[in-house]
Design a protein around this motif. Structure first.
Motif, PDB file in Angstrom:
ATOM      1  N   GLU A 191       1.055  -0.949  -0.119  1.00  0.00           N
ATOM      2  CA  GLU A 191       0.012   0.116  -0.134  1.00  0.00           C
ATOM      3  C   GLU A 191       1.496   1.209   0.001  1.00  0.00           C
ATOM      4  OE1 GLU A 191      -0.480  -3.214   1.738  1.00  0.00           O
ATOM      5  OE2 GLU A 191      -3.074  -3.505   1.780  1.00  0.00           O
ATOM      6  N   GLY A 192       1.865   1.574   1.094  1.00  0.00           N
ATOM      7  CA  GLY A 192       2.717   2.417   0.882  1.00  0.00           C
ATOM      8  C   GLY A 192       3.714   2.714  -0.499  1.00  0.00           C
ATOM      9  N   GLY A 193       3.730   1.497  -1.406  1.00  0.00           N
ATOM     10  CA  GLY A 193       4.426   1.823  -2.518  1.00  0.00           C
ATOM     11  C   GLY A 193       5.830   1.215  -2.101  1.00  0.00           C
ATOM     12  N   TRP A 194       6.607   0.815  -3.062  1.00  0.00           N
ATOM     13  CA  TRP A 194       8.434   0.776  -3.122  1.00  0.00           C
ATOM     14  C   TRP A 194       8.688   0.951  -2.140  1.00  0.00           C
ATOM     15  CZ3 TRP A 194       8.427  -5.200  -3.751  1.00  0.00           C
ATOM     16  CH2 TRP A 194       7.277  -5.584  -4.573  1.00  0.00           C
ATOM     17  N   HIS A 195       9.815   0.652  -1.790  1.00  0.00           N
ATOM     18  CA  HIS A 195      11.039   1.700  -0.648  1.00  0.00           C
ATOM     19  C   HIS A 195      11.756   1.904  -1.925  1.00  0.00           C
ATOM     20  CE1 HIS A 195      14.016   3.145   1.769  1.00  0.00           C
ATOM     21  NE2 HIS A 195      12.959   2.749   2.765  1.00  0.00           N
ATOM     22  N   THR A 196      12.589   3.146  -1.456  1.00  0.00           N
ATOM     23  CA  THR A 196      13.520   4.112  -2.486  1.00  0.00           C
ATOM     24  C   THR A 196      14.756   2.193  -2.939  1.00  0.00           C
ATOM     25  OG1 THR A 196      13.115   5.885  -1.199  1.00  0.00           O
ATOM     26  CG2 THR A 196      15.409   5.159  -2.861  1.00  0.00           C
ATOM     27  N   SER A 197      15.139   2.078  -1.443  1.00  0.00           N
ATOM     28  CA  SER A 197      16.060   1.078  -1.794  1.00  0.00           C
ATOM     29  C   SER A 197      16.018  -0.241  -2.571  1.00  0.00           C
ATOM     30  CB  SER A 197      16.946   0.482  -0.922  1.00  0.00           C
ATOM     31  OG  SER A 197      15.190  -0.339   0.044  1.00  0.00           O
ATOM     32  N   GLU A 198      14.583  -0.632  -2.665  1.00  0.00           N
ATOM     33  CA  GLU A 198      13.624  -1.977  -3.490  1.00  0.00           C
ATOM     34  C   GLU A 198      13.439  -1.399  -5.425  1.00  0.00           C
ATOM     35  OE1 GLU A 198      11.055  -3.844  -0.741  1.00  0.00           O
ATOM     36  OE2 GLU A 198      10.407  -2.501  -1.741  1.00  0.00           O
ATOM     37  N   LEU A 199      13.084   0.326  -5.126  1.00  0.00           N
ATOM     38  CA  LEU A 199      13.259   0.442  -6.772  1.00  0.00           C
ATOM     39  C   LEU A 199      14.625   1.165  -7.366  1.00  0.00           C
ATOM     40  CD1 LEU A 199      10.647   3.066  -6.075  1.00  0.00           C
ATOM     41  CD2 LEU A 199      10.687   1.439  -7.041  1.00  0.00           C
ATOM     42  N   CYS A 210       7.603   0.535 -14.900  1.00  0.00           N
ATOM     43  CA  CYS A 210       6.545   0.832 -15.903  1.00  0.00           C
ATOM     44  C   CYS A 210       5.319   1.024 -15.096  1.00  0.00           C
ATOM     45  CB  CYS A 210       5.715  -0.409 -17.047  1.00  0.00           C
ATOM     46  SG  CYS A 210       7.009  -1.086 -17.960  1.00  0.00           S
ATOM     47  N   THR A 211       4.179   1.822 -15.926  1.00  0.00           N
ATOM     48  CA  THR A 211       3.434   2.710 -14.953  1.00  0.00           C
ATOM     49  C   THR A 211       1.783   2.087 -15.728  1.00  0.00           C
ATOM     50  OG1 THR A 211       2.416   4.773 -14.585  1.00  0.00           O
ATOM     51  CG2 THR A 211       3.216   4.523 -16.642  1.00  0.00           C
ATOM     52  N   LEU A 212       0.894   2.177 -14.323  1.00  0.00           N
ATOM     53  CA  LEU A 212      -0.378   2.209 -15.527  1.00  0.00           C
ATOM     54  C   LEU A 212      -1.182   3.309 -15.646  1.00  0.00           C
ATOM     55  CD1 LEU A 212      -1.464  -1.244 -12.789  1.00  0.00           C
ATOM     56  CD2 LEU A 212      -0.380  -1.547 -15.715  1.00  0.00           C
ATOM     57  N   GLY A 213      -0.726   3.824 -15.244  1.00  0.00           N
ATOM     58  CA  GLY A 213      -1.786   5.447 -15.864  1.00  0.00           C
ATOM     59  C   GLY A 213      -1.757   6.837 -15.125  1.00  0.00           C
ATOM     60  N   GLU A 214      -2.263   7.905 -15.171  1.00  0.00           N
ATOM     61  CA  GLU A 214      -2.101   8.440 -14.359  1.00  0.00           C
ATOM     62  C   GLU A 214      -3.137   8.119 -13.076  1.00  0.00           C
ATOM     63  OE1 GLU A 214       0.189  11.157 -14.589  1.00  0.00           O
ATOM     64  OE2 GLU A 214       0.578  11.394 -16.902  1.00  0.00           O
ATOM     65  N   LEU A 215      -3.697   7.719 -13.451  1.00  0.00           N
ATOM     66  CA  LEU A 215      -4.922   6.925 -12.083  1.00  0.00           C
ATOM     67  C   LEU A 215      -4.210   6.248 -10.787  1.00  0.00           C
ATOM     68  CD1 LEU A 215      -8.385   6.631 -13.663  1.00  0.00           C
ATOM     69  CD2 LEU A 215      -6.950   9.182 -12.957  1.00  0.00           C
ATOM     70  N   VAL A 216      -4.396   6.874  -9.857  1.00  0.00           N
ATOM     71  CA  VAL A 216      -4.224   6.020  -8.674  1.00  0.00           C
ATOM     72  C   VAL A 216      -5.249   4.796  -8.180  1.00  0.00           C
ATOM     73  CG1 VAL A 216      -3.606   5.752  -6.308  1.00  0.00           C
ATOM     74  CG2 VAL A 216      -3.434   7.857  -7.435  1.00  0.00           C
ATOM     75  N   LEU A 217      -4.238   3.344  -8.403  1.00  0.00           N
ATOM     76  CA  LEU A 217      -5.661   2.116  -8.108  1.00  0.00           C
ATOM     77  C   LEU A 217      -5.049   1.419  -6.655  1.00  0.00           C
ATOM     78  CD1 LEU A 217      -4.776   0.799 -11.923  1.00  0.00           C
ATOM     79  CD2 LEU A 217      -6.589   2.212 -11.396  1.00  0.00           C
ATOM     80  N   ARG A 218      -6.202   1.103  -6.721  1.00  0.00           N
ATOM     81  CA  ARG A 218      -5.812  -0.289  -5.362  1.00  0.00           C
ATOM     82  C   ARG A 218      -4.683  -1.107  -6.247  1.00  0.00           C
ATOM     83  NH1 ARG A 218     -11.078  -1.369  -1.835  1.00  0.00           N
ATOM     84  NH2 ARG A 218      -9.872  -3.116  -2.864  1.00  0.00           N
ATOM     85  N   ALA A 219      -4.497  -1.502  -5.016  1.00  0.00           N
ATOM     86  CA  ALA A 219      -3.196  -2.744  -5.200  1.00  0.00           C
ATOM     87  C   ALA A 219      -3.740  -3.994  -5.682  1.00  0.00           C
ATOM     88  CB  ALA A 219      -2.240  -3.190  -3.904  1.00  0.00           C
ATOM     89  N   ASP A 220      -5.050  -4.358  -5.602  1.00  0.00           N
ATOM     90  CA  ASP A 220      -5.484  -5.221  -5.624  1.00  0.00           C
ATOM     91  C   ASP A 220      -6.067  -5.118  -7.669  1.00  0.00           C
ATOM     92  OD1 ASP A 220      -8.025  -3.935  -5.337  1.00  0.00           O
ATOM     93  OD2 ASP A 220      -8.326  -5.452  -4.111  1.00  0.00           O
TER      94      ASP A 220
END
Length: 236
Positions: A191-199, A210-220
């Protein structure tokens, strides 16, 4: 008329077949009220399925008459391994269900830096995944791994042809050709996104972001969309 589908670790063959599974027998006889002579489809969970009619019920078992056995043609040719950070509440289970409907091949629960909930009831997830496979008309049940650390998941990912991390950053626009790829890993963060070290690790290992677009999607939701894209599209 709806044809009901059941998936389990069964040996399929033309002729009489007995399923000694009280849960399946109860589902057919009590819950769905399927009668002798009705048509059902049974699959072995590995890509084979049989056209059958119900020949009878015996205590906690059901006897089927199988007229044909064949390999399914509905499974995606590309096998997608989902590296999914463990999510809170029932979001992880929801993500696994949707990923199964979208065509995922195997699921790896990952304990990331920002993962809040570390435990996963594998038996429950396996049940959810099997039921989702039945509803989706699949003959393959995705394998669910035991939860593993981020580093262990990376070791498993090395066996795949390509790995892709879907990032919330709309600037993450790497293009990846998938036409000749047969095994691909997709990484979905907590939920909090990948940590900087993981990225940074993804970048160091050459794992595309990659991105799935501009909208914010739930993780599921992001899980279902990304698995479908990787399973069925030629480019992401």
């Amino acid at each position: 008329m709806k044809i009901h589908r059941f998936v389990g670790p069964w040996q399929l063959a033309v002729g009489r077949m007995r399923i000694d599974d009280p849960n399946v027998a109860r589902q057919m006889r009590v819950v769905l009220r399927l009668e002798v002579g009705e048509h059902v489809v049974v699959a072995d969970g590995f890509g084979m399925e049989a056209q059958c009619t119900i020949a009878g019920y015996q205590a906690d078992a059901v006897v089927l008459e199988c007229s044909s056995v064949q390999a399914t043609t509905r499974e995606p040719a590309r096998k997608v391994t989902l590296f999914l950070s463990i999510l809170k509440a029932d979001h992880f289970e929801s993500a696994c269900r949707q990923a199964t409907e979208a065509g995922v091949y195997e699921i790896v629960p990952v304990v990331a830096s920002r993962t809040v909930k570390h435990g996963v009831r594998i038996d429950r997830v396996e049940k959810i995944v099997r039921e989702a496979a039945e509803v989706a008309g699949r003959a393959v049940v995705p394998r669910v791994h035991e939860a593993m650390s981020f580093d262990d998941a990376l070791s498993l990912a090395h066996t795949l042809d390509v790995n892709i991390c879907f990032d919330t950053d709309p600037k993450a626009r790497a293009a990846v050709a998938l036409k000749t790829v047969t095994r691909v890993g997709v990484w979905i963060g907590p939920e909090g996104g990948w940590h900087t070290s993981e990225l940074e690790t993804f970048d160091r290992l050459g794992i595309a972001r990659c991105t799935l677009g501009e909208l914010v999607l739930r993780a599921d939701t992001a899980t279902a969309v990304s698995v479908f894209i990787l399973a069925h599209k030629a480019v992401v």
